[in-house]
Each structure stands twice: as C-alpha cells, then as structure tokens.
Write a protein that holds these residues in place. Structure first.
Motif, short mmCIF file in Angstrom:
data_model
loop_
_atom_site.label_atom_id
_atom_site.label_comp_id
_atom_site.label_asym_id
_atom_site.label_seq_id
_atom_site.Cartn_x
_atom_site.Cartn_y
_atom_site.Cartn_z
N ALA A 144 0.84 -1.13 0.15
CA ALA A 144 -0.01 -0.20 0.19
C ALA A 144 0.82 1.28 0.17
O ALA A 144 2.04 1.27 0.64
CB ALA A 144 -0.78 -0.06 1.14
N THR A 178 0.60 5.95 4.15
CA THR A 178 -0.64 6.34 4.17
C THR A 178 -0.52 6.62 6.11
O THR A 178 0.13 5.86 6.71
CB THR A 178 -1.79 5.36 3.99
N ASP A 190 6.44 2.65 6.74
CA ASP A 190 5.91 1.97 5.72
C ASP A 190 7.02 1.09 5.04
O ASP A 190 8.03 0.80 5.58
CB ASP A 190 5.51 3.03 4.76
N TYR A 223 -2.60 -2.66 5.59
CA TYR A 223 -1.64 -1.68 4.87
C TYR A 223 -0.56 -2.38 4.46
O TYR A 223 0.46 -2.59 5.15
CB TYR A 223 -1.36 -0.50 5.54
N HIS A 262 3.42 -1.99 5.48
CA HIS A 262 3.57 -1.26 6.73
C HIS A 262 3.67 -2.13 8.07
O HIS A 262 3.05 -3.32 7.97
CB HIS A 262 2.32 -0.28 7.09
#
Length: 282
Positions: free
Chosen positions: A112, A115, A137, A256, A259
């Motif tokens: 992902a 974020t 991340d 995610y 992450h």
C-alpha cells in the motif's frame, strides 16, 4: 528420509487436497450464474455455479478443473491458479489461501502507498504510551510516532525515515548503547525488504542517498547482507534518566501491506518502566 516422515508427508498432502476440494466447492457454490454473466434460466439441483462454468470463466479444461476440485494430485501453475481465483471472485486473502492449498507460495501482496494510520491504529499508538511505538511504511518512512518514542529515542520532527535516522541522527546514535553492533543488522534488514519489491526504485534511491551521508552505511551496504527480524532488544542511555532497555516487536499491518507497527516494551527487572515514567513526567 524415514518411513515415519514419509507417512506424515502423505497425510499432510492428503489433508491439504481435501481442504482444497472443500474450499473450491464452497467458493463455487456461493456465486450465482447471474453474478458472473451467465443466464439464470432453469432450476439447478445445487446452488451456485457448475464446474464447467467455472472452467469456462477461468479458460481451463473442464476435466482439469474437475480434477483440481476433486483434490487430485495434479500440477498447477501460478497463471492457472490466478485465472481460477479471478473466476471465483476471490479476494486477496482467499487468493493466497488457494495458493497454499495447491502447494505453492502465494503471490506477494502489492504494498500500500504510505498512508497515515487508521483511527483504530492511532488509538493503539496513543494507548501504548508511555511505552514507545511507531509505524513505518515499506520504505521505512515513519507514518506515525508517539511522544514516548520521540523522548526515549531522540526522534524529532526532522526524522522522517527509520533507516536514515539510524545512520544520521547524532542524538539517536549517542543514546543507543549498542549502535555499532546493531548497525549491520539494520542495513541487512533494509536490503531484505528491498528484495521484496524488486521493481520499486525508491529503495535504491534511499540507499544511494544514504551512502553519501553515512560512510558506515556505505560500507555495510556494499556487503550485500540480508536479514529479517521480527523482534530485537534496544538499549538507550538517556542523559536525563539513565539506561532503558526495551523489547521491540515488529508487527505487520495486513490492511496496509508493507506497513509495520513497532512496539517497545520495557524489559522486566531493568528499571526501564520507572525511568520512562520519570522521563515523560519531567
């Protein structure tokens, strides 16, 4: 190989094929013909799609798909399993499950984009205090850092990447008791993560920029070591409260991909919990 090991292997394989059979049948039966573009005309003796309809959707032979669903010991390929997964409208978790049941390693989930944490994860970070925690991340960029981590490890608003901070943040380096011993593992961990995403140039960019800033990193990066770590012990000698020792645990965040949540827990009997409370209360 002993006969016992062989027998265990046969039983495991048989159980896996049985699970595969039941999984494919259940996924097929939950789909209506109309949901995949087939006419709904006529009554059906069983719910969902027929095997031959799944075979048509996947672009494979009816006999081959029947053998697959029957759990026969046949050879399968990634492409064919991907086609079956698409035909059965499997989500990412089911797709990976199909691979495992077929005896193959599941495809790497697409990472992902970086974020901010969800409200649920942010609450976890907040309630983990006064213990340090942060999220990074896939490129090791910080996406969230709680106040305890900033105070205990010397992170500031200018620290945006865990790897870069480790090798360039002078305050973090002074605080960390075993920096020289841990540095090789940190560089090796970043290289191992980079190998998970061979088409992502950001890993190379970060590494190349860091080699210009840190001779220590440049030397370690040239060794091409790779390592994976899910836990570690981190000791810091803070000028205000003294030595604090933490057990760090790295947890993936499935919602995610790429992450990780890194939680730090005071080592029992080290006095860290009391020192941390004094640090954050001061």
């Amino acid at each position: 190989m002993s006969s016992t090991a062989v027998n265990h292997g046969h039983r495991d394989s048989a159980r896996r094929r049985e699970e595969l059979r039941e999984f494919l049948r259940s996924r097929r039966e939950r789909l209506s013909p109309g949901a995949v573009g087939f006419p709904e005309a006529g009554r059906r003796r069983t719910p969902g799609l027929r095997r031959e309809e799944v075979a048509v959707l996947a672009g494979v032979g009816v006999s081959w798909y029947t053998w697959l669903e029957q759990g026969r010991d046949i050879k399968v390929s990634d492409d064919v399993l991907d086609a079956v997964a698409q035909a059965l409208r499997l989500d990412d978790v089911e797709h990976a499950h199909l691979y495992r049941l077929a005896g193959l390693n599941p495809p790497q989930r697409r990472a992902a984009p970086s974020t901010p944490p969800s409200p649920q994860i942010q609450r976890l970070l907040d309630t983990w205090a006064p213990r340090p925690a942060y999220i990074r991340d896939r490129h090791w960029n910080f996406t969230a850092v709680n106040d305890a981590a900033r105070s205990a490890f010397g992170y500031s608003d200018t620290d945006h990447n865990c790897l870069v901070s480790f090798f360039t943040n002078a305050r973090f380096r002074v605080l960390h008791q075993h920096w020289d011993e841990i540095a090789p593992a940190v560089a090796a961990g970043f290289r191992a993560d980079a190998a998970r995403y061979p088409g992502d140039p950001e890993f190379t960019r970060i590494a190349m920029e860091l080699t210009k800033l840190s001779p220590e990193f440049a030397q370690l990066w040239a060794r091409h070591d790779a390592a994976e770590h899910t836990s570690a012990v981190k000791a810091v000698d803070h000028p205000d409260v003294g030595v604090m020792v933490f057990e760090a645990t790295l947890l993936p965040l499935p919602e995610y991909p790429g992450h990780h949540l890194i939680l730090h827990n005071p080592v029992a009997g080290s006095g860290t919990e009391e020192r941390l409370e004094r640090l954050l209360g001061s």
